[in-house]
Design a protein around this motif. Structure first.
Motif, mmCIF file in Angstrom:
data_model
loop_
_atom_site.group_PDB
_atom_site.id
_atom_site.type_symbol
_atom_site.label_atom_id
_atom_site.label_comp_id
_atom_site.label_asym_id
_atom_site.label_seq_id
_atom_site.Cartn_x
_atom_site.Cartn_y
_atom_site.Cartn_z
ATOM 1 N N GLU A 268 -1.309 -10.560 -0.408
ATOM 2 C CA GLU A 268 -2.301 -10.979 0.591
ATOM 3 C C GLU A 268 -2.287 -10.059 1.798
ATOM 4 O O GLU A 268 -3.326 -9.755 2.377
ATOM 5 N N ARG B 82 -3.884 -6.805 0.962
ATOM 6 C CA ARG B 82 -5.278 -6.985 0.603
ATOM 7 C C ARG B 82 -6.158 -7.283 1.796
ATOM 8 O O ARG B 82 -7.374 -7.069 1.756
ATOM 9 N N GLU B 83 -5.560 -7.798 2.861
ATOM 10 C CA GLU B 83 -6.391 -8.279 3.969
ATOM 11 C C GLU B 83 -7.353 -7.215 4.520
ATOM 12 O O GLU B 83 -8.532 -7.503 4.717
ATOM 13 N N ASP C 230 -10.317 -7.040 2.352
ATOM 14 C CA ASP C 230 -11.223 -8.173 2.517
ATOM 15 C C ASP C 230 -12.058 -8.023 3.776
ATOM 16 O O ASP C 230 -13.246 -8.332 3.794
ATOM 17 N N ARG D 262 -7.514 -6.397 -6.179
ATOM 18 C CA ARG D 262 -6.169 -6.694 -6.687
ATOM 19 C C ARG D 262 -5.575 -5.464 -7.370
ATOM 20 O O ARG D 262 -4.421 -5.113 -7.163
ATOM 21 N N ARG E 19 -2.242 -3.306 -6.323
ATOM 22 C CA ARG E 19 -1.153 -2.998 -7.247
ATOM 23 C C ARG E 19 -0.875 -1.506 -7.298
ATOM 24 O O ARG E 19 0.264 -1.067 -7.312
ATOM 25 N N GLU F 217 4.822 -3.914 -9.197
ATOM 26 C CA GLU F 217 3.663 -4.804 -9.273
ATOM 27 C C GLU F 217 4.017 -6.259 -9.026
ATOM 28 O O GLU F 217 3.296 -6.990 -8.389
ATOM 29 N N TYR G 150 3.858 -8.443 -5.775
ATOM 30 C CA TYR G 150 2.592 -8.957 -5.242
ATOM 31 C C TYR G 150 2.738 -10.380 -4.702
ATOM 32 O O TYR G 150 2.208 -10.719 -3.658
#
Lengths: 545, 499
Positions: free
Chosen positions: A124, A127-128, A131, A217, A221, A231, A234
């Motif tokens: 997360e 990834r933020e 996003d 995603r 990774r 990986e 995550y």
């Protein structure tokens, strides 16, 4: 990219520096209601960083290096000056322009403990940024041999010509051939393109079968693997990692949006020495893999020497010297750089290298000294003609006394002090004879020199203390002390400045070019009429022996 | 924290891959739901119609006339028919399955009660069934969470695991939780756990008749509830008193005795009163929490002028004597439509929320400022995260713990405050039952055999408030990783983020 950036002609920027800083000032606490005295964290710096280069930024704590780094990525707003990124002044950006620009410049923080939200999984966290920017935006570049005007519809948007497009459609030949950028974990089969060609225009409709979430995603990774994690990390939380691993996560996050420029704010200083080397190697690998440009902030000089192409030395919001790393380390031109480098411990215990120890602590950035910022502590400060030959002890006494008076002048008087002064009560300045005695005597006090102080009145004590001072300087010093004792402290300070001041404390130096490679140094010593730094230090060190 | 990201498989896909545990759990949930289908439907209809009427009265108040009468009429009709349908659905835990109201003929046989049981046993059975059902239901939800963790969660450890583990080993907190669950259960299932019904006992005594066996005439007679209540009221003297665990002369069982004139059943009064207390407490604390959390994050994130404004406003509110403000508000709004919703309950809740928020905001201000200084907030800014999202994602989780603690600790204060105001004659107006009014009614009888009127509501308030405080304690200790001394088996440096 923003409209602003599009307006610029890419051809002129490609070869220029990526980041150019002109007259940048960042002040804190500027918004006082009754006129304020701001903290001048960054007080007018100019430099440039070339593409693919690593610029080191070193300096003591409080020198403003972190503030400078934060201003470059717009975490602090500049008070004055400009930061040109690819030719665009980013200090003036706001709203969506600023948000778009943020993709290009990222920062890695010092403390991996604090820079990762403990309540989010690693996935997360990395990834933020994706996003936030709705990555990938499926920018489509159409490669049309006939060069018609192109419109893109469907999932994609038209690519900025300066950027590498996510999807490239080539119109030559029988049907359109599609290529997808490597960073996106999908192959060309997942992209469906329908092209309708008119004589003067082409419209391309793109539909992508893979969801953005899946691509993100996969990208996260990839990033995990790029920075040397696995990986399956995550779904772990930051607590489950060591400091070095967490810093890798921080690096992965900063790389998520594929920036061009990364500010590394002391990225290894919170880590074990054994881990530091690994992270530094990782940073170097990433730089060559992605063509990144770094601003590397550090206080560990050996780390800087290892990783940086060029180094800038900061002191009190100013860049004192900037130039090629090896050259600067081998042959420092600025007195501050010289002192800083002499503080590096020598691994060889038999080497007899003289250490230069700096007097006191850096002045407060609220009240920086006039003239050269380093003038209050400089061991090779230029002396006025009359005192050029006084001994080292005398000169140090003068400097110390000046510093004391300067501090006293700037000290905040509380309400009680003001009231006491008005009522003619003691305000804590009356023990100045002790101070004078301590400053002037070689051993710190008359008693230590075997002088009986009993029965001596103040003027006699000062007289005795001045015995250790070079005769040339005795008279003005005595006058100064008398003025202080007569409660004319500011007059005393003025007298001291008038008598002992040189250009160093009176005018700001220039950035003199000191080598063919473009190294500059911010010091009056580079003017032709004065001795160079190295010579001055040699004199200083030989006189101390 | 929702695990929205998945390892190439979505949540649905993970369930499809291993459907067993999920199916078992859903099946259990459906069975439990089916047992209470009627109640669920009734509650839904009740909530919808309450909302509709609130909306209608709001419209009336704002526009000064009935809003679109035809539409509201048809809505009302629809709701009524829905209510009839709901009433017809099966419902295991209900009054009609286990009735406890009946009469005893001289041969000792009870008529009208469940299986001819004595009313007190029928009532006890029903109460046991209600609480049994509730605890089974909660246990099933907990099992659902465990099933999710064991089979479907992608992360093998989350910071929440440690919190749950700490709360499970916290006896005082668990005691609080049980008390709170019992209290909430009493409020939720008030119509079922009460020996009488609210309508019969408080709101419409005259409209209901009961049957009883009259020894003088030797036959079964009918009497209105109002009449019966008057005759069975506790007046403090030996002959005029129905105390704990006693029957009155109309064969009605009163577990907590009766109130003074007009002699309602105290337990029924308390159960319905729990609803008021809970509603006022929850609404007030929710208002205070939302205000405190929102302002706390805004002031910590922006600082400066925003902070100064809120300091000024909260200081102003805190400088007022809160009890007097509450009394003033209930007086001023007593004839206003706002003061009529739930007989003043909503007004009281809103006022309590406003009076309570400054304190709560100050309590979370420190933690909020602390988390706003963390570098991950800067990091979010550096990649252009919106400030509202930054507050929600990167700050709220760290102050949520504090909010839960302060919320559960202050809800007791609101319950006491409401009771106190009602005791003084402000606050909740009759006939809506409120514990404070029971205490006030029994005040004159504390030294007489009718001591139960004041004492039982008073004791219950103490227990409930203690329970909420204990729960708050437990949550606080669960949130705080430093509170556990020896257990470091998690081995992950469980510094759960300081919250």
């Amino acid at each position: 990219m923003s409209e602003l950036l599009q307006e610029d002609d890419p051809a002129t920027n490609e070869n220029g520096p990526l980041v150019e800083v002109n007259g940048l000032k960042t002040y804190y606490d500027t918004g006082g209601l009754f006129g304020s005295n701001p903290v001048k964290a960054v007080d007018g710096v100019d430099f440039a960083i070339d593409r693919g280069e690593t610029l080191g930024l070193v300096g003591e704590s409080g020198s403003g290096k972190t503030t400078l780094g934060r201003t470059l990525v717009q975490l602090e707003s500049a008070t004055e000056g400009e930061v040109l990124f690819d030719g665009t002044d980013v200090t003036t950006l706001s709203g969506s322009d600023l948000k778009n620009w943020r993709r290009e410049a990222q920062i890695v923080f010092q403390d991996p403990e604090s820079s990762l939200n403990h309540r989010m999984t690693i996935g997360e966290i990395i990834r933020e940024p994706l996003d936030v920017h709705d990555w990938p935006n499926f920018s489509v570049a159409v490669d049309d041999p006939e060069d018609r005007s192109v419109s893109v519809s469907g999932d994609g948007i038209r690519a900025d010509p300066n950027e590498s497009a996510d999807i490239t459609v080539e119109l030559a030949g029988a049907g359109p051939s599609i290529a997808v950028r490597d960073a996106l974990a999908m192959n060309a089969d997942s992209v469906d393109v329908s092209v309708s060609e008119q004589s003067s225009s082409v419209s391309v409709s793109v539909s992508v079968a893979v969801s953005k979430a899946q691509l993100r995603r996969a990208h996260v990774r990839d990033l995990l693997e790029t920075v040397g994690l696995r990986e399956e990390h995550y779904y772990r939380y930051p607590h489950q990692f060591s400091g070095g691993q967490r810093q890798r996560v921080g690096i992965a996050r900063s790389l998520a949006l594929e920036p061009e420029f990364v500010v590394l704010d002391e990225p290894v200083s919170a880590l074990d020495v054994s881990v530091q080397a690994k992270i530094l190697n990782l940073l170097e690998d990433l730089q060559s893999e992605f063509g990144l440009t770094y601003l590397f902030i550090a206080h560990d000089l050996s780390v800087v020497r290892h990783i940086c192409d060029r180094v800038a030395v900061m002191y009190l919001g100013h860049i004192m010297e900037i130039g090629e790393t090896e050259e600067l380390f081998q042959n420092p031109e600025n007195p501050y750089t010289y002192s800083l480098l002499s503080a590096i411990p020598e691994p060889d215990p038999t080497a007899d290298r003289e250490r230069v120890t700096l007097r006191g602590t850096p002045p407060s950035p609220r009240d920086p000294p006039s003239g050269c910022p380093f003038s209050t502590r400089c061991p090779v400060k230029i002396r006025p003609e009359a005192f050029r030959d006084v001994d080292e002890h005398t000169w140090e006494s003068v400097e110390t006394l000046r510093e004391i008076l300067r501090e006293r002048e700037n000290r905040e008087m509380g309400v009680r002090d003001h009231a006491k002064a008005l009522l003619g009560l003691e305000t804590g300045f009356e023990d100045f004879v002790d101070v004078a005695e301590e400053v002037f005597t070689r051993n710190g006090s008359l008693e230590a020199e075997g002088v009986a102080t009993e029965g001596l009145d103040d003027s006699a004590r000062i007289e005795r203390a001045l015995d250790d001072i070079d005769p040339v300087a005795r008279e003005p010093l005595k006058e100064t002390i008398e003025l202080v004792l007569a409660d004319k402290e500011s007059r005393a300070h003025e007298l001291l400045v008038e008598t002992f001041e040189s250009d160093c404390g009176e005018q700001s130096p220039e950035h003199h070019s000191v080598s063919d490679s473009g190294r500059t140094s911010y010091c009056h010593r580079h003017r032709s009429e004065f001795d160079d730094t190295a010579v001055a230090f040699d004199d200083l060190l030989s006189s101390a022996e | 924290m929702s695990e929205t990201v998945t390892q190439t498989k979505s949540f649905g896909e993970r369930i499809l891959e291993q459907p067993g545990p999920a199916l078992v759990w859903v099946l259990g949930l459906l069975i439990l739901g089916a047992l209470e289908m009627g109640a669920i439907a009734e509650v839904t209809v009740a909530i919808v119609s309450a909302l509709a009427s609130a909306f209608a009265s709001l419209g009336t108040a704002v526009l000064g006339g009935p809003v679109l009468p035809s539409i509201s009429g048809s809505i009302a009709g629809g709701l009524e028919s829905a209510a009839t349908v709901a009433a017809g659905l099966p419902d295991l835990v209900s009054r009609s399955v286990i009735p406890n109201q009946g009469y005893q003929t001289p041969d000792g046989v009870w008529h009208g009660t469940f299986l001819g049981l004595e009313p007190k046993y029928a009532w006890l059975l029903r109460v046991a069934l209600v609480y049994g059902y509730m605890f089974v239901f909660l246990w099933w939800l907990w099992r659902g969470y465990r099933t999710y963790v064991a089979n479907y969660r992608t992360a093998d450890w989350t910071p929440r695991d440690d919190m749950v583990r700490r709360l499970r080993s916290h006896s005082w907190g668990k005691f609080g939780m049980v008390v709170v669950i019992c209290f909430v259960g009493m409020a939720m299932f008030a119509p079922t756990v009460s020996p009488s019904t609210g309508d019969q006992n408080m709101y419409n005594m005259n409209a209901h008749d009961i049957q009883y066996f009259d020894e003088e005439t030797g036959s079964v007679e009918e009497i209105s509830v109002l009449q019966a209540n008057f005759q069975s009221a506790s007046q403090g003297s030996g002959s005029q008193n129905v105390g704990l665990w006693q029957y009155d002369e109309f064969n009605r069982f009163h577990p907590f005795g009766t109130l003074t004139s007009p002699g309602q059943d105290l337990f029924t009064f308390m159960a319905y009163g729990a609803r008021i207390s809970l509603l006022v407490g929850v609404v007030a604390i929710s208002i205070a929490l939302v205000l405190a959390a929102g302002l706390g994050m805004i002031t910590a994130y922006y600082k400066g002028l925003a902070d100064l404004t809120v300091v000024f406003v909260s200081d102003t509110i805190q400088s007022l004597p809160s009890l007097l403000v509450l009394m003033l508000a209930s007086m001023v709004f007593s004839h206003h439509w706002l003061g009529k919703i739930y007989n003043g309950g909503l007004l009281l809740a809103v006022m309590f929320g406003i009076v309570y928020f400054p304190n709560m905001w100050r309590s979370i201000r420190g933690p909020a400022l602390q988390v706003a200084e963390e570098e991950w907030v800067d990091a979010a800014k550096s990649y252009g995260q919106r400030s509202s999202t930054t507050m929600r994602k990167h700050m709220l989780p760290y102050i949520l713990g504090y909010l839960l603690i302060y919320g559960s600790m202050s809800i007791g204060g609101v319950i006491i405050g409401t009771a106190g105001l009602t005791f003084l004659g402000f606050g909740i107006n009759p006939p809506v039952p409120e514990w404070g009014r029971a205490i006030s009614m029994g005040q004159a009888y504390v030294t007489t055999p009718a001591w139960h009127i004041s004492l039982l509501p008073g004791l219950l308030i103490v227990v409930v408030v203690t329970g909420f405080n204990a729960l708050g304690d437990g949550i606080r200790d669960a949130m705080d990783p430093e509170s556990e001394g020896e257990d470091t088996s998690a081995g992950v440096g469980a510094t759960g983020g300081g919250a």
